[in-house]
Design a protein around this motif. Structure first.
Motif, PDB file in Angstrom:
ATOM      1  N   GLY A  67      11.756 -15.997 -39.369  1.00 22.85           N
ATOM      2  CA  GLY A  67      12.190 -14.998 -38.397  1.00 22.85           C
ATOM      3  C   GLY A  67      11.866 -13.582 -38.846  1.00 22.85           C
ATOM      4  N   TYR A  68      12.059 -13.308 -40.124  1.00 20.47           N
ATOM      5  CA  TYR A  68      11.742 -11.975 -40.633  1.00 20.47           C
ATOM      6  C   TYR A  68      10.248 -11.704 -40.504  1.00 20.47           C
ATOM      7  CZ  TYR A  68      11.314  -7.933 -43.697  1.00 20.47           C
ATOM      8  OH  TYR A  68      11.020  -6.679 -44.203  1.00 20.47           O
ATOM      9  N   ARG A  69       9.429 -12.658 -40.901  1.00 15.06           N
ATOM     10  CA  ARG A  69       7.977 -12.453 -40.850  1.00 15.06           C
ATOM     11  C   ARG A  69       7.504 -12.233 -39.416  1.00 15.06           C
ATOM     12  NH1 ARG A  69       7.943 -16.949 -44.414  1.00 15.06           N
ATOM     13  NH2 ARG A  69       7.016 -18.242 -42.784  1.00 15.06           N
ATOM     14  N   THR A  70       8.064 -13.011 -38.482  1.00 17.72           N
ATOM     15  CA  THR A  70       7.676 -12.861 -37.075  1.00 17.72           C
ATOM     16  C   THR A  70       8.030 -11.473 -36.555  1.00 17.72           C
ATOM     17  OG1 THR A  70       7.945 -15.231 -36.633  1.00 17.72           O
ATOM     18  CG2 THR A  70       8.035 -13.743 -34.742  1.00 17.72           C
ATOM     19  N   VAL A  71       9.259 -11.039 -36.820  1.00 15.22           N
ATOM     20  CA  VAL A  71       9.693  -9.728 -36.336  1.00 15.22           C
ATOM     21  C   VAL A  71       8.914  -8.615 -37.039  1.00 15.22           C
ATOM     22  CG1 VAL A  71      11.629  -8.125 -36.162  1.00 15.22           C
ATOM     23  CG2 VAL A  71      11.990 -10.557 -35.749  1.00 15.22           C
ATOM     24  N   ARG A  72       8.735  -8.736 -38.333  1.00 11.53           N
ATOM     25  CA  ARG A  72       8.014  -7.697 -39.083  1.00 11.53           C
ATOM     26  C   ARG A  72       6.591  -7.543 -38.551  1.00 11.53           C
ATOM     27  NH1 ARG A  72       8.192  -5.256 -44.406  1.00 11.53           N
ATOM     28  NH2 ARG A  72       6.468  -3.756 -44.344  1.00 11.53           N
ATOM     29  N   ASP A  73       5.901  -8.666 -38.318  1.00 12.99           N
ATOM     30  CA  ASP A  73       4.530  -8.602 -37.794  1.00 12.99           C
ATOM     31  C   ASP A  73       4.508  -7.926 -36.428  1.00 12.99           C
ATOM     32  OD1 ASP A  73       3.621  -9.869 -40.048  1.00 12.99           O
ATOM     33  OD2 ASP A  73       3.397 -11.850 -39.107  1.00 12.99           O
ATOM     34  N   ARG A  74       5.466  -8.272 -35.573  1.00 17.18           N
ATOM     35  CA  ARG A  74       5.507  -7.680 -34.234  1.00 17.18           C
ATOM     36  C   ARG A  74       5.769  -6.174 -34.304  1.00 17.18           C
ATOM     37  NH1 ARG A  74       9.242 -10.624 -32.162  1.00 17.18           N
ATOM     38  NH2 ARG A  74      11.000  -9.170 -32.166  1.00 17.18           N
ATOM     39  N   LEU A  75       6.685  -5.771 -35.161  1.00 14.26           N
ATOM     40  CA  LEU A  75       7.008  -4.350 -35.278  1.00 14.26           C
ATOM     41  C   LEU A  75       5.854  -3.564 -35.894  1.00 14.26           C
ATOM     42  CD1 LEU A  75      10.752  -4.481 -36.378  1.00 14.26           C
ATOM     43  CD2 LEU A  75       9.809  -4.051 -34.100  1.00 14.26           C
ATOM     44  N   GLU A  76       5.121  -4.183 -36.798  1.00 18.00           N
ATOM     45  CA  GLU A  76       3.949  -3.508 -37.363  1.00 18.00           C
ATOM     46  C   GLU A  76       2.896  -3.274 -36.281  1.00 18.00           C
ATOM     47  OE1 GLU A  76       3.641  -2.210 -40.192  1.00 18.00           O
ATOM     48  OE2 GLU A  76       5.158  -3.130 -41.471  1.00 18.00           O
ATOM     49  N   ARG A  77       2.721  -4.268 -35.415  1.00 15.77           N
ATOM     50  CA  ARG A  77       1.772  -4.086 -34.312  1.00 15.77           C
ATOM     51  C   ARG A  77       2.235  -2.980 -33.375  1.00 15.77           C
ATOM     52  NH1 ARG A  77       1.767  -9.794 -34.450  1.00 15.77           N
ATOM     53  NH2 ARG A  77       3.177  -9.881 -32.652  1.00 15.77           N
ATOM     54  N   GLU A  78       3.523  -2.955 -33.089  1.00 10.54           N
ATOM     55  CA  GLU A  78       4.057  -1.898 -32.231  1.00 10.54           C
ATOM     56  C   GLU A  78       3.864  -0.526 -32.869  1.00 10.54           C
ATOM     57  OE1 GLU A  78       5.388  -1.934 -29.148  1.00 10.54           O
ATOM     58  OE2 GLU A  78       4.857  -4.053 -29.007  1.00 10.54           O
ATOM     59  N   PHE A  79       4.066  -0.443 -34.157  1.00 10.35           N
ATOM     60  CA  PHE A  79       3.885   0.826 -34.857  1.00 10.35           C
ATOM     61  C   PHE A  79       2.443   1.306 -34.731  1.00 10.35           C
ATOM     62  CE2 PHE A  79       2.905   3.373 -38.613  1.00 10.35           C
ATOM     63  CZ  PHE A  79       3.953   4.294 -38.618  1.00 10.35           C
ATOM     64  N   ASP A  80       1.510   0.378 -34.805  1.00  9.25           N
ATOM     65  CA  ASP A  80       0.089   0.734 -34.743  1.00  9.25           C
ATOM     66  C   ASP A  80      -0.375   1.084 -33.332  1.00  9.25           C
ATOM     67  OD1 ASP A  80      -0.227   0.349 -37.470  1.00  9.25           O
ATOM     68  OD2 ASP A  80      -0.868  -1.741 -37.257  1.00  9.25           O
ATOM     69  N   THR A  81       0.273   0.512 -32.301  1.00 15.89           N
ATOM     70  CA  THR A  81      -0.248   0.659 -30.938  1.00 15.89           C
ATOM     71  C   THR A  81       0.685   1.411 -29.993  1.00 15.89           C
ATOM     72  OG1 THR A  81       0.684  -1.491 -30.265  1.00 15.89           O
ATOM     73  CG2 THR A  81      -1.547  -1.493 -31.175  1.00 15.89           C
ATOM     74  N   ASN A  82       1.953   1.535 -30.336  1.00 15.36           N
ATOM     75  CA  ASN A  82       2.937   2.140 -29.446  1.00 15.36           C
ATOM     76  C   ASN A  82       3.339   3.506 -29.998  1.00 15.36           C
ATOM     77  OD1 ASN A  82       5.371   2.871 -28.097  1.00 15.36           O
ATOM     78  ND2 ASN A  82       5.809   0.722 -27.649  1.00 15.36           N
ATOM     79  N   ALA A  83       2.919   4.557 -29.311  1.00 16.18           N
ATOM     80  CA  ALA A  83       3.164   5.912 -29.798  1.00 16.18           C
ATOM     81  C   ALA A  83       4.656   6.220 -29.912  1.00 16.18           C
ATOM     82  CB  ALA A  83       2.492   6.930 -28.880  1.00 16.18           C
ATOM     83  N   ARG A  84       5.447   5.645 -29.025  1.00 24.38           N
ATOM     84  CA  ARG A  84       6.887   5.903 -29.079  1.00 24.38           C
ATOM     85  C   ARG A  84       7.502   5.313 -30.345  1.00 24.38           C
ATOM     86  NH1 ARG A  84      11.753   3.622 -25.212  1.00 24.38           N
ATOM     87  NH2 ARG A  84      13.362   5.048 -25.977  1.00 24.38           N
ATOM     88  N   VAL A  85       7.100   4.099 -30.686  1.00 23.93           N
ATOM     89  CA  VAL A  85       7.623   3.444 -31.881  1.00 23.93           C
ATOM     90  C   VAL A  85       7.193   4.207 -33.136  1.00 23.93           C
ATOM     91  CG1 VAL A  85       7.580   1.342 -33.271  1.00 23.93           C
ATOM     92  CG2 VAL A  85       7.739   1.190 -30.768  1.00 23.93           C
ATOM     93  N   ARG A  86       5.927   4.550 -33.201  1.00 24.30           N
ATOM     94  CA  ARG A  86       5.442   5.317 -34.354  1.00 24.30           C
ATOM     95  C   ARG A  86       6.182   6.652 -34.468  1.00 24.30           C
ATOM     96  NH1 ARG A  86       0.905   6.093 -37.668  1.00 24.30           N
ATOM     97  NH2 ARG A  86      -0.090   4.211 -36.850  1.00 24.30           N
ATOM     98  N   GLY A  87       6.323   7.342 -33.356  1.00 19.16           N
ATOM     99  CA  GLY A  87       7.002   8.633 -33.375  1.00 19.16           C
ATOM    100  C   GLY A  87       8.447   8.512 -33.824  1.00 19.16           C
ATOM    101  N   ALA A  88       9.146   7.462 -33.359  1.00 14.91           N
ATOM    102  CA  ALA A  88      10.543   7.269 -33.740  1.00 14.91           C
ATOM    103  C   ALA A  88      10.680   6.987 -35.225  1.00 14.91           C
ATOM    104  CB  ALA A  88      11.150   6.126 -32.934  1.00 14.91           C
ATOM    105  N   CYS A  89       9.781   6.180 -35.761  1.00 15.79           N
ATOM    106  CA  CYS A  89       9.824   5.862 -37.193  1.00 15.79           C
ATOM    107  C   CYS A  89       9.523   7.100 -38.033  1.00 15.79           C
ATOM    108  CB  CYS A  89       8.826   4.756 -37.514  1.00 15.79           C
ATOM    109  SG  CYS A  89       9.252   3.129 -36.850  1.00 15.79           S
ATOM    110  N   GLU A  90       8.530   7.844 -37.641  1.00 15.37           N
ATOM    111  CA  GLU A  90       8.161   9.030 -38.411  1.00 15.37           C
ATOM    112  C   GLU A  90       9.238  10.105 -38.316  1.00 15.37           C
ATOM    113  OE1 GLU A  90       4.283  10.044 -36.940  1.00 15.37           O
ATOM    114  OE2 GLU A  90       3.281   8.588 -38.279  1.00 15.37           O
TER     115      GLU A  90
END
Length: 225
Positions: free
Chosen positions: A119-142
């Motif tokens: 479950g952790y690996r699945t969620v982590r992979d999905r969130l990494e993809r979102e960070f790379d492609t979703n400007a809102r996610v990247r902006g929130a993390c930064e």
């Protein structure tokens, strides 16, 4: 107000998940003086009465990187990391001993013990993809990392990169604990609302529908949080 604690769900949806009482995640930061043995004991006693299952999670990854980014050499970073983890584990252990038997099932986990879970690996992979492609996610993390560092670190700064790695490691638990641990729903109980949660709580691509957050902190002697 419950058991001398202020309990404040972040949203109405969080309040509904809290009322279900299926699982609580209590995150404990190494090196954070807020988490005294007394506060942890009080929090665990409250959670034991409210939830069927409780996990106490402490972060033990990327601490050495954070210390090195702050100017410590490799030996100093290793020593500081070892000391802070020893201290936080001792406080958690003593709080668990002080609580003793509680109605809810209670366990203590290190983040490093969970990263191999499917479950952790699945969620982590999905969130990494979102960070790379979703400007809102990247902006929130930064923005989250920038705020915690006091706004003095640039995106290419070593401290900023270390902070981002730390956040990425714990983000699956902040946004999708039910999927990580295989529970129906979960309330992340912390003494403050984290900036990245405020920014992404309605981001359907990241935030699990069974994930909730609640600010839980002791009241002062005059009854104020």
């Amino acid at each position: 107000m419950e058991d001398g604690l202020e309990v404040r769900p972040f949203t109405r949806s969080c309040a509904r998940v809290l009322a279900r009482g299926e699982h609580a995640l209590i995150g404990v930061s190494a090196g954070n003086g807020y988490f005294t043995q007394e506060r942890l004991t009080q929090l665990l006693r409250w959670a034991g009465r409210r939830f069927a299952h409780i996990d106490v999670l402490h972060t033990d990854l990327h601490l050495d990187t954070m210390h090195r980014a702050g100017g410590a050499d490799e030996e100093q970073a290793a020593r500081r990391t070892k000391r802070s983890l020893r201290d936080v584990r001792r406080r958690i252990r003593r709080a668990l001993e002080a609580v003793g038997a509680v109605p809810g099932h209670l366990r203590s986990l290190a983040l490093s013990e969970t990263v191999g879970l499917p479950g952790y690996r699945t969620v982590r992979d999905r969130l990494e993809r979102e960070f790379d492609t979703n400007a809102r996610v990247r902006g929130a993390c930064e923005a989250h990392v920038g705020k915690l560092l006091g706004g003095g670190a640039a995106a290419d700064d070593a401290r900023f990169r270390a902070g981002l790695a730390y956040l990425h490691a714990e983000l699956p638990f902040l946004l999708a604990t039910p999927e990580v641990l295989g529970v129906p729903s979960s309330v992340c109980c912390y003494h403050d609302l984290l900036p990245v949660v405020e920014q992404l709580h309605d981001e359907g691509s990241c935030f699990h529908t069974g994930q909730a957050h609640a600010v839980v902190r002791p009241l002062t002697r005059d009854g104020r949080p």
